[in-house]
Design a protein around this motif. Structure first.
Motif, PDB file in Angstrom:
ATOM      1  N   ALA A  76      43.270  33.613  42.973  1.00 55.57           N
ATOM      2  CA  ALA A  76      42.155  34.534  42.706  1.00 55.57           C
ATOM      3  C   ALA A  76      42.671  35.907  42.279  1.00 55.57           C
ATOM      4  O   ALA A  76      42.109  36.533  41.367  1.00 55.57           O
ATOM      5  CB  ALA A  76      41.267  34.657  43.940  1.00 55.57           C
ATOM      6  N   HIS A  77      43.732  36.377  42.920  1.00 58.97           N
ATOM      7  CA  HIS A  77      44.304  37.668  42.535  1.00 58.97           C
ATOM      8  C   HIS A  77      44.820  37.618  41.095  1.00 58.97           C
ATOM      9  O   HIS A  77      44.642  38.566  40.319  1.00 58.97           O
ATOM     10  CB  HIS A  77      45.427  38.054  43.487  1.00 58.97           C
ATOM     11  N   LYS A  78      45.475  36.515  40.727  1.00 58.52           N
ATOM     12  CA  LYS A  78      45.966  36.383  39.357  1.00 58.52           C
ATOM     13  C   LYS A  78      44.794  36.291  38.374  1.00 58.52           C
ATOM     14  O   LYS A  78      44.836  36.879  37.284  1.00 58.52           O
ATOM     15  CB  LYS A  78      46.867  35.153  39.241  1.00 58.52           C
ATOM     16  N   ALA A  79      43.758  35.543  38.743  1.00 56.71           N
ATOM     17  CA  ALA A  79      42.585  35.445  37.877  1.00 56.71           C
ATOM     18  C   ALA A  79      41.918  36.807  37.705  1.00 56.71           C
ATOM     19  O   ALA A  79      41.443  37.148  36.606  1.00 56.71           O
ATOM     20  CB  ALA A  79      41.591  34.430  38.459  1.00 56.71           C
ATOM     21  N   ARG A  80      41.890  37.607  38.769  1.00 57.88           N
ATOM     22  CA  ARG A  80      41.303  38.950  38.673  1.00 57.88           C
ATOM     23  C   ARG A  80      42.089  39.806  37.682  1.00 57.88           C
ATOM     24  O   ARG A  80      41.503  40.566  36.897  1.00 57.88           O
ATOM     25  CB  ARG A  80      41.270  39.602  40.056  1.00 57.88           C
ATOM     26  N   GLU A  81      43.417  39.685  37.684  1.00 60.91           N
ATOM     27  CA  GLU A  81      44.230  40.414  36.712  1.00 60.91           C
ATOM     28  C   GLU A  81      43.804  40.057  35.292  1.00 60.91           C
ATOM     29  O   GLU A  81      43.648  40.934  34.428  1.00 60.91           O
ATOM     30  CB  GLU A  81      45.710  40.084  36.895  1.00 60.91           C
ATOM     31  N   LEU A  82      43.639  38.753  35.046  1.00 61.59           N
ATOM     32  CA  LEU A  82      43.242  38.315  33.707  1.00 61.59           C
ATOM     33  C   LEU A  82      41.837  38.799  33.361  1.00 61.59           C
ATOM     34  O   LEU A  82      41.572  39.212  32.220  1.00 61.59           O
ATOM     35  CB  LEU A  82      43.306  36.790  33.613  1.00 61.59           C
ATOM     36  N   ALA A  83      40.930  38.759  34.328  1.00 63.92           N
ATOM     37  CA  ALA A  83      39.565  39.225  34.096  1.00 63.92           C
ATOM     38  C   ALA A  83      39.549  40.721  33.773  1.00 63.92           C
ATOM     39  O   ALA A  83      38.804  41.174  32.889  1.00 63.92           O
ATOM     40  CB  ALA A  83      38.690  38.925  35.308  1.00 63.92           C
ATOM     41  N   ASN A  84      40.382  41.469  34.471  1.00 62.16           N
ATOM     42  CA  ASN A  84      40.438  42.914  34.215  1.00 62.16           C
ATOM     43  C   ASN A  84      41.001  43.228  32.836  1.00 62.16           C
ATOM     44  O   ASN A  84      40.772  44.315  32.292  1.00 62.16           O
ATOM     45  CB  ASN A  84      41.287  43.600  35.290  1.00 62.16           C
ATOM     46  N   GLN A  85      41.744  42.263  32.262  1.00 59.85           N
ATOM     47  CA  GLN A  85      42.273  42.424  30.902  1.00 59.85           C
ATOM     48  C   GLN A  85      41.285  41.935  29.851  1.00 59.85           C
ATOM     49  O   GLN A  85      41.582  41.931  28.665  1.00 59.85           O
ATOM     50  CB  GLN A  85      43.598  41.669  30.775  1.00 59.85           C
ATOM     51  N   GLY A  86      40.110  41.475  30.310  1.00 62.72           N
ATOM     52  CA  GLY A  86      39.067  41.066  29.395  1.00 62.72           C
ATOM     53  C   GLY A  86      38.974  39.579  29.139  1.00 62.72           C
ATOM     54  O   GLY A  86      38.159  39.135  28.317  1.00 62.72           O
ATOM     55  N   PHE A  87      39.778  38.783  29.848  1.00 66.16           N
ATOM     56  CA  PHE A  87      39.733  37.341  29.617  1.00 66.16           C
ATOM     57  C   PHE A  87      38.575  36.724  30.377  1.00 66.16           C
ATOM     58  O   PHE A  87      38.478  36.849  31.609  1.00 66.16           O
ATOM     59  CB  PHE A  87      41.044  36.680  30.048  1.00 66.16           C
ATOM     60  N   GLU A  88      37.701  36.058  29.653  1.00 68.66           N
ATOM     61  CA  GLU A  88      36.521  35.405  30.243  1.00 68.66           C
ATOM     62  C   GLU A  88      36.459  33.970  29.732  1.00 68.66           C
ATOM     63  O   GLU A  88      36.109  33.726  28.574  1.00 68.66           O
ATOM     64  CB  GLU A  88      35.248  36.153  29.841  1.00 68.66           C
ATOM     65  N   PRO A  89      36.797  32.969  30.559  1.00 70.65           N
ATOM     66  CA  PRO A  89      36.812  31.582  30.084  1.00 70.65           C
ATOM     67  C   PRO A  89      35.409  30.989  29.987  1.00 70.65           C
ATOM     68  O   PRO A  89      34.452  31.488  30.593  1.00 70.65           O
ATOM     69  CB  PRO A  89      37.629  30.861  31.150  1.00 70.65           C
ATOM     70  N   ASP A  90      35.330  29.894  29.223  1.00 66.39           N
ATOM     71  CA  ASP A  90      34.091  29.122  29.155  1.00 66.39           C
ATOM     72  C   ASP A  90      34.066  28.020  30.204  1.00 66.39           C
ATOM     73  O   ASP A  90      33.001  27.688  30.745  1.00 66.39           O
ATOM     74  CB  ASP A  90      33.946  28.500  27.768  1.00 66.39           C
ATOM     75  N   VAL A  91      35.232  27.428  30.466  1.00 72.06           N
ATOM     76  CA  VAL A  91      35.341  26.303  31.398  1.00 72.06           C
ATOM     77  C   VAL A  91      36.557  26.526  32.296  1.00 72.06           C
ATOM     78  O   VAL A  91      37.619  26.932  31.819  1.00 72.06           O
ATOM     79  CB  VAL A  91      35.493  24.959  30.656  1.00 72.06           C
TER      80      VAL A  91
END
Length: 405
Positions: A76-91
């Motif tokens: 979750a912490h790694k996913a939050r890093e990606l989300a904060n960089q603007g990455f938003e997956p579809d699936v």
């Protein structure tokens, strides 16, 4: 589309799917605990489990929960890093057995979250109480299974869709959840896994050269342990070797533990099983080859005259369907997961799991009645291609399920 796969030991079950979606031009991202991923085109992000309470005295007691929560927080912490960089997956597709999907829906709320389930544990009626030779007497073992199930129910709550690879594995879940869990197999490459009657292979540097010209009995398991019936196979060795003086037995599998815990008396399961064989064995005709590279594994099955597959009521091995695709003459345990793929007398022969003499007799029938055995082997391959081929069956099912055009 932007597609995320999560598996602590990526790629796991998601190898072919991730490669297919990269080839189709989708953006494929993966998160896992291994330090690197060599799959071309996959953007891989390793994560570390979050710190957690560690007390060696209670490690086993809390093992179904603490490691999974640490992975859940870490990914979750790694996913939050990606989300904060603007990455938003579809699936987002996650193997839920490791606890990793618990918080991902909160980080990527717009994505479609898919839970991949392998097995739901029961104290009775499945693998835990199946084998009277190895009864479970520790009550805390049952409690640990209940904790594993609690984590899986949490995973289901955090998912939009759920999937299991076989009907038996889906049916281990409570009946009120069956409608929520689709059945889609991972799929196998039936074009690559094809019979080749001309193949030959040498067992070891100084071992015999095997081909379809002389009888070869094969057995495959990740590790030599009870879950996949290794103890029954070892008990059957004297009878198997009596079938034909030229018969060779090849056992593929390691000497570690995958599913069955520790063997009695501090021995390996292999040593324990050998000590229980009631008649002498000509070990020069029994070849314990360990875990082979995949290409060698395929060649061994291609020279097989009779292939043994056994399992407790548990997760069905990929190797069972791979053997079908390779047109093996299959002799298998009459257990629930096997009955989903093998019909006795149609595409293989079944025998009662605990009857090692019945196992040997079914192998004898397979070797003697070559015409019928060959016909059943062809039917095994036909059914494998029809139901489990990755490109023509499973990948289209996955595309539709995930909404990927």
């Amino acid at each position: 589309m932007k597609i995320v796969f999560v598996h602590q030991n990526f790629p796991g079950q998601f190898l072919r799917l991730s490669q297919s979606f990269v080839a189709e031009g989708h953006e494929v991202v993966a998160l896992g605990m291994t330090k690197q991923c060599l799959l071309k085109g996959v953007k891989y992000y390793p994560y570390n489990p979050a710190p957690g309470p560690e007390d060696p005295r209670f490690e086993a007691r809390y093992s179904p929960v603490i490691p999974r929560l640490r992975r859940a927080y870490g990914v979750a912490h790694k996913a939050r890093e990606l989300a904060n960089q603007g990455f938003e997956p579809d699936v987002v597709v996650v193997n839920t057995g490791w606890g990793e999907n618990l918080f991902l829906k909160d980080i990527w709320p717009k994505a479609k979250h898919v839970a991949y389930f392998e097995y739901y544990y029961h104290a009775k009626g499945q693998d835990l109480d199946f084998d009277p030779e190895f009864p479970v007497t520790d009550e805390e073992v049952i409690w640990r299974l209940r904790l594993k199930n609690a984590m899986q129910l949490g995973a289901l709550d955090a998912a939009d869709l759920a999937v299991a690879p076989t009907k038996y594995q889906r049916d281990t879940f409570p009946t009120y959840l069956h409608d929520r869990v689709a059945i889609i197999h991972d799929g196998i490459d039936t074009e690559r896994l094809a019979p080749d009657p001309t193949i030959g292979i040498q067992i070891g540097k100084d071992g015999p050269k095997l081909s379809r010209q002389k009888p070869v009995v094969t057995y495959v398991t990740r590790n030599i342990e009870p879950m996949r019936g290794a103890h029954i196979v070892f008990k059957s060795l004297p009878d198997l070797l009596d079938i034909d003086p030229e018969l060779q037995v090849v056992v593929i599998g390691g000497k570690g533990n995958s599913y069955s815990g520790k063997a009695p008396g501090g021995k390996s399961w292999y040593d324990h099983f050998v000590s229980k064989i009631d008649r002498p064995v000509d070990w020069s005709r029994v070849h314990l080859v360990g875990n082979l590279p995949y290409e060698q594994f395929v060649k061994v099955l291609q020279v097989s005259s009779a292939h043994i597959y056994m399992t407790y009521p548990f997760v069905l091995s990929w190797s069972s369907i791979e053997a079908m695709a390779l047109e093996c003459r299959i002799v298998a345990s009459d257990t629930a997961p096997v009955r989903e793929i093998i019909t006795d007398g149609v595409n293989g022969r079944l025998f009662p799991f605990f009857d090692h003499r019945a196992l040997a007799e079914r192998v004898r029938e397979t070797l003697i009645d070559k015409e019928k055995s060959a016909a059943m082997a062809k039917e095994a391959r036909r059914s494998a291609v029809e139901r489990y081929d990755y490109e023509t069956v499973c990948l289209p099912q996955w595309r539709e399920f995930l909404g990927i055009k």
